[in-house]
Design an enzyme around this catalytic site. Structure first.
Site, PDB file in Angstrom:
ATOM      1  CG  ASP A   1      34.278  34.582  48.187  1.00 45.98           C
ATOM      2  OD1 ASP A   1      34.930  33.374  48.038  1.00 45.98           O
ATOM      3  OD2 ASP A   1      34.240  35.515  47.240  1.00 45.98           O
TER       4      ASP A   1
ATOM      5  CD  GLU B   1      33.318  30.809  42.666  1.00 48.37           C
ATOM      6  OE1 GLU B   1      33.593  31.819  42.230  1.00 48.37           O
ATOM      7  OE2 GLU B   1      32.792  30.811  43.701  1.00 48.37           O
TER       8      GLU B   1
HETATM    9  C1  GLC Z   1      34.034  34.558  43.958  1.00 48.85           C
HETATM   10  C2  GLC Z   1      34.958  33.489  44.602  1.00 48.85           C
HETATM   11  C3  GLC Z   1      36.386  34.264  45.015  1.00 48.85           C
HETATM   12  C4  GLC Z   1      36.796  35.438  44.258  1.00 48.85           C
HETATM   13  C5  GLC Z   1      35.563  36.426  44.374  1.00 48.85           C
HETATM   14  C6  GLC Z   1      35.602  37.498  43.418  1.00 48.85           C
HETATM   15  O1  GLC Z   1      32.818  33.831  44.206  1.00 48.85           O
HETATM   16  O2  GLC Z   1      34.795  32.634  45.631  1.00 48.85           O
HETATM   17  O3  GLC Z   1      37.467  33.410  44.787  1.00 48.85           O
HETATM   18  O4  GLC Z   1      38.015  36.083  44.625  1.00 48.85           O
HETATM   19  O5  GLC Z   1      34.453  35.638  44.145  1.00 48.85           O
HETATM   20  O6  GLC Z   1      35.365  37.329  42.182  1.00 48.85           O
END
Ligand code: GLC
Length: 626
Positions: free
Chosen positions: A319, A516
């Site tokens: 992530d 988030e």
């Molecule tokens: C974010 C998320 C993830 C996403 C990634 C790219 O923080 O946790 O779900 O795919 O970063 O944007």
């Protein structure tokens, strides 16, 4: 042979741990990789390329940079970058149009083809409810709404349309589906999950992967899927979350999931069973921890369970800067994560530093070349399966797909998703369906005419935003106006004033967009504005139909007692007509809650199967029209 035996053993263990319901016989016996999904079949081509690569070229393949963070586009060649992403909010320099995204993607690919081995990039975006970064794209209901449909065929169709619109920009990788099993309704990512029920996550996650990837990853409209966030992201406990930048509070997001391995397998693993069954080519480990250990640094989870027991043949993408949280010493964090089984790192900004430190770690023997080769083989095997290692790989966008981008036909599928996602919670005196020939209907609530509130987070901007955020779509107010007869007057007020004398009022209530941890909440009550508007409508003495736009279950007892009907619409996206299709009776509501709705905050978290389970609305609840 070995991996198949392992898989069967894993299934048996998973079934024992979870009870026979988790992995039905059909799935367990069919668990050899589906046709066209045996990624290992592409190893000869991948190994041939791997054998020609320098250490720098290998590390480049493991490095994913944020396209907005490129200091110089020449860094793609300089560091042999294998992947770029556009995070939730990053948009092309030239703006968010279909054309700008297409030109941006093709520009970056052209740079990658100038490297010695000309290995095309994998470009990833969070197409989590449509190609939601791009203006004019169809925005589907978020997964919480799709979960209420319980309809794998429809979820697959939605993912298929999403894939067509993603490929229209040339992009060939979506960080979707999220197969989290959110267990605490206060989590800001509840709406990204299909359900608190692991079996729903499994079935719909599998369908979404099939819709994105189809039967062959090298099909010109297939998009590489990415099941996320492995594993237990939805099981964190309140108070363990990452301190928020806004108020330094530690709530839920990116927190710790304390439970036995058997419990983790039973609740949080099924989504990955379904995704792997559908042949998912990438999986994203979670920011969160399991029993205090960061998942992104856990060899037990990433290698022993996911790769060895479950036989996952694709690659792991971290992530966004997730490995930074493993330990303050970034070089050590890289060492721990790569040795645990991480294959590609979403750095995403300090890609030069990551590249340099990983090369040092290999030179110093702290990361073995065999681990590097395994990671790069996995990445190249997926690229080979996608046709990207062919002699003349298809990397330019197929502009014929521009014609159907945001098309009426695509919107019809999204409208069907909206219809089937709606859950009727109350319908006193059969106030629903409304009449299309009523003399006057009054629409109220600031979200009634707000496409941004309707779409929620991950829409153009990472956090989403109220107001006009897309160049398409129909608000609930516009949908009501288009549904009624020419003789019907439709009035509107954000605050609920002016309703007296109307045949009925439609009040749109709900949450403002978030994503988030910004969406973590300590209380799930409706806001004072919503309740004030409801009071005004009550005082007007008209029948009241409440439409609830929310990313999760809410505390609605007060609102419920003051209205005659209530529909949970979740975050339906651009196609507001799907709501009026049901409000006016063209379609009967059939949605069933995929999350338990609590009576009070004292009950939260509350999930089906709890020892004490007396919710306001149970998992699976949903009324229909008589
Ligand atoms: C974010 C998320 C993830 C996403 C990634 C790219 O923080 O946790 O779900 O795919 O970063 O944007």
């Amino acid at each position: 042979m070995k991996s198949t035996i392992h898989r069967r053993r894993f299934i048996q263990a998973a079934t024992r741990a979870a009870g026979a319901s988790l992995v039905p016989p059909a799935l367990s016996s069919a668990w050899s990789a589906p046709p066209g999904k045996a990624l290992r079949a592409h190893d000869p081509q991948a190994r041939a390329l791997l054998s020609r690569m320098t250490l720098e070229e290998k590390i480049g393949q493991m490095t994913q940079a944020e396209q907005n963070a490129l200091k110089d586009e020449g860094d793609i060649e300089r560091y042999f970058l294998g992947s770029l992403l556009s995070g939730g909010s990053s948009d092309p320099k030239a703006g968010n149009t279909l054309q700008a995204w297409t030109e941006m993607y093709e520009g970056y690919q052209a740079r990658a083809l100038k490297t010695r081995l000309a290995i095309p990039l994998l470009f990833g975006v969070d197409a989590v409810h449509g190609h939601n970064n791009v203006l004019g794209a169809v925005i589907f209901p978020h997964n919480i709404g799709l979960g209420s449909t319980r309809n794998p065929g429809l979820v697959e169709r939605a993912a298929r349309i999403t894939a067509l619109e993603v490929r229209a920009t040339g992009i060939q990788w979506a960080f979707a589906p999220c197969v989290a099993v959110p267990r605490d309704e206060r989590w800001g990512r509840t709406y990204e999950g299909f359900s608190e029920d692991p079996e729903v996550a499994r079935r719909l996650g599998e369908a979404a992967v099939r819709g994105l990837q189809q039967q062959r990853l090298d099909h010109p409209t297939s998009v590489l899927a990415c099941a996320k966030h492995f594993v237990g992201d939805g099981g964190t406990v309140m108070g363990t979350g990452k301190p928020r930048s806004t108020d330094k509070k530690r709530l839920l997001d990116q927190g710790d999931t304390p439970m036995s391995e058997a419990e983790l397998r039973r609740i949080h693993l099924p989504g990955y069973l379904g995704a792997i069954e559908a042949g998912v080519g990438s999986i994203m480990p979670s920011y969160s921890s399991w029993n205090g250990v960061k998942v992104s640094g856990s060899r037990r989870l990433l290698t022993e369970i996911l790769k060895e027991e479950m036989g996952f043949e694709g690659f792991l993408i971290s992530d966004y800067a997730a490995i930074d949280q493993i330990t303050p010493d970034y070089k050590n964090a890289i060492e721990i994560s790569i040795n645990a089984g991480m294959d590609m790192v979403m750095v995403p900004n300090e890609y030069v530093r990551f590249f340099t430190l990983l090369r040092e770690l290999v030179t110093e023997g702290r990361v073995k070349m065999s681990r590097i080769d395994d990671a790069v083989l996995r990445i190249l095997r997926v690229k080979a399966a996608m046709g990207l290692l062919a002699k003349n790989p298809r990397i330019r966008a197929d502009r014929r797909l521009h014609r159907s981008f945001g098309s009426a036909a695509h919107r019809e599928v999204a409208r069907e998703c909206v219809r089937q996602s709606l859950v009727l919670l109350k319908n006193e005196k059969n106030v629903l369906p409304l009449s299309k020939t009523a003399a006057r209907l009054h629409v109220a609530g600031r979200s009634a005419d707000d496409i941004g509130d309707q779409c929620g987070g991950w829409t153009i901007d990472w956090q989403g935003r109220s107001g006009e955020v897309t160049t398409g779509g129909v608000t609930i107010l516009a949908a009501v106006r288009s549904a009624v007869s020419a003789s019907t007057e439709v009035t509107f007020s954000a605050d609920g004033a002016g309703a007296s004398g109307a045949d009925a009022a439609v009040l749109v209530m709900g949450e403002r967009p978030y994503a988030e941890g910004a969406g973590d909440r300590e209380d799930l009550s409706l806001g004072p504005d919503e309740m004030a508007a409801l009071e005004r409508l009550k005082a007007a003495g008209v029948p009241i139909v409440a439409i609830l736009l929310s990313g999760r279950p809410m505390l609605i007892e007060d609102a419920l007692s003051r209205c005659d009907a209530m529909v949970a619409a979740f975050l339906p996206g651009t196609e507001g007509r799907g709501i009026t299709d049901v409000l006016f009776g063209d379609f009967k509501p059939k949605g069933r809650l995929s999350f338990t709705w609590p009576r009070s905050m004292a009950q939260v978290p509350i999930n089906a199967g709890d020892a004490t389970y007396e919710p306001r609305f149970p998992l699976g609840f949903g009324l229909t029209f008589s």
